[in-house]
Write an enzyme that holds these catalytic residues in place. Structure first.
Site: not given
Ligand code: UGA
Length: 437
Positions: A30, A148, A150-151, A201, A205, A250, A257
């Site tokens: 990095d 990828e 991952l969350r 991917k 998303n 919500g 992402c």
């Molecule tokens: C997301 C995807 O879930 C991953 O699989 C992906 O790898 C990642 O983007 C990426 O592209 O790098 P992430 O952004 O870390 O992961 O978080 P999430 O847990 O998916 O939540 C995303 C958003 O959706 C949050 O703001 C969460 O509060 C919101 N959310 C999620 C809701 O409002 N309602 C839900 O039922 C679920």
């Protein structure tokens, strides 16, 4: 295997450490000197559960090292590109960091090495990188798209327990290399062409974002017709064709992402002469949803001028210190425009100066943040806020109004503690108890 990982953001650092744990020799690169120094000293620069222990363990095992530039003659079998692809103002992904890395790798990688692209890139990028390698005389290098999934907040768990591995390859040698790289992970493997892998991917998303905007629209209608969106989502989710995940209404999705990738896919479609109407609506609904509390606060107070509003939660979701595209940022700006005095409260985020001009300080102690407030909005469902002594909070607040932006509070319980509770999508009446899956 000898693995080079370029970029130590969430994706690069987590995958680098997990590959080390899986038994590979990993070098992470990095150009951010401060970050590299911190990592060398065993300090993870981001908040991600489990990552700190993994770093200390792998440094101790000497299976990972951190450098500022790609070493001149690396012995890497695989070079993983995991640098950022932020959105340009047009919505298009900015690939300048990816191409800068490609140029470096072309000069340094040994013959037959595999370049695995983990950064989220527009469909066609892996092929363009391969063409570029050929043009500069490196037709011996292999290129694959390995997205990828991952969350943030559960990144380490997700890497070790993936739902699927996607290998977008141009030749069978790359499949063999990628299988060895991921040996030890138990998941279905999708072997496909790079363009399809890149699209898997984006489409994944975009689909998850669509589920969220859909349930938020249902929530808004529930609010008008006297239905309860949490009951509706539960009832819908029991159908395995729908599934219970990502149906939590919500303040909409945030993070680094979904907002970026949905816009990039709309843009990619547009560039190819296609109007992705559905996804455009998903993006619009999400933008509108985050301002839902403002409407309710106006109903409660009329003017918000000089009202003290506490935003509980600044991170875009619990379990992370990431504030990128967090609803809290837009809400804070909108409340300032209304003349309100905003207090920010978060257990992990310490400041938001980068995202907000004249940003208020972030208060760690929720009781302090609620003392004398006219209203509170739950933006991030941190367990710390759910466990709060809300009866005490009600006595501290000047006006005990709470807008539950994540539908996590039991309305009757909150009201019995002296709070005036509002929420998303009609979760106002006392529904028959159920168990959410
Ligand atoms: C997301 C995807 O879930 C991953 O699989 C992906 O790898 C990642 O983007 C990426 O592209 O790098 P992430 O952004 O870390 O992961 O978080 P999430 O847990 O998916 O939540 C995303 C958003 O959706 C949050 O703001 C969460 O509060 C919101 N959310 C999620 C809701 O409002 N309602 C839900 O039922 C679920």
């Amino acid at each position: 295997m000898n693995v080079l990982v370029v970029g130590t953001g969430y994706v690069g650092l987590v995958t680098g450490l997990c590959f080390a744990k899986l038994g590979h020799n990993v070098i992470c690169v990095d150009k951010d000197v401060h970050k590299i120094n911190a990592l060398r000293n065993g300090k993870v620069p981001i908040y991600e559960p489990g990552l700190q222990d993994l770093l200390v363990e792998q440094l101790g095992a000497r299976s990972i090292s951190f450098v500022e530039v790609v070493p001149e003659s690396t012995k890497a079998d695989v070079a993983v590109i995991a640098v950022g692809t932020p959105a340009l103002p047009s919505g298009e992904a900015d690939l300048s960091a990816v191409y800068a890395v490609v140029t470096e790798l072309a000069c340094t990688l040994p013959a037959q090495a595999l370049v695995a692209i983990k950064s989220t890139v527009p469909v066609g990028t892996a092929q363009r990188i391969k063409d570029r390698m050929v043009r500069v005389g490196r037709s011996d290098l292999h290129v694959a798209s390995v997205p990828e999934f991952l969350r943030e907040g559960s990144a380490v768990y997700d890497v070790f327990h993936p739902y699927r591995l996607v290998f977008g390859v141009m030749d069978s040698r790359s499949v063999a290399v990628l299988r060895t790289l991921h040996a030890g992970l138990d998941a279905p493997v999708v072997v496909t062409d790079p363009a399809s892998a890149e699209m898997i991917k984006y489409a994944s998303n975009a689909f998850l974002a669509t589920k969220i905007s859909f349930i938020n629209e249902i929530a808004n209608i529930c609010g008008c017709v006297g239905a309860d969106v949490t009951q509706v989502a539960y009832g819908m989710g029991l159908d395995p064709r729908i599934g219970p995940a990502f149906l939590r209404a919500g303040l909409g999705y945030g993070g680094s992402c979904f907002p970026k990738d949905t816009r990039a896919l709309v843009n990619l479609a547009g560039e190819n002469g296609y109007d992705f109407q559905l996804l455009r609506a998903v993006v619009e609904v999400n933008q509108r949803q985050r301002l839902a509390p403002i409407i309710r606060l106006r109903e409660e107070f009329g003017s918000l001028r000089d009202k003290v509003v506490t935003l509980l939660g600044v991170a875009f979701k619990p379990g992370t210190d990431d504030v990128r595209e967090s609803p809290a940022i837009d809400l804070c700006k909108a409340l300032h425009t209304e003349g309100a005095r905003v207090r920010l409260c978060d257990p992990v985020v310490t400041n938001v100066d980068q995202y907000l001009p004249d940003a208020p300080v972030v208060i760690k102690d929720p009781y302090k943040a609620l003392d004398g407030a006219d209203a509170a909005v739950l933006v991030t469902e941190w367990p710390e806020f759910l466990r709060l002594d809300w009866a005490r909070a009600a006595t501290l607040m000047r006006h005990p109004y709470v807008f539950d932006g994540r539908n996590v509070f039991e309305p009757s319980q909150m009201r019995s503690k002296g709070l005036l509770l509002a929420n998303i999508g009609g979760r106002g009446h006392d529904a028959i108890p159920h168990v959410m899956v």
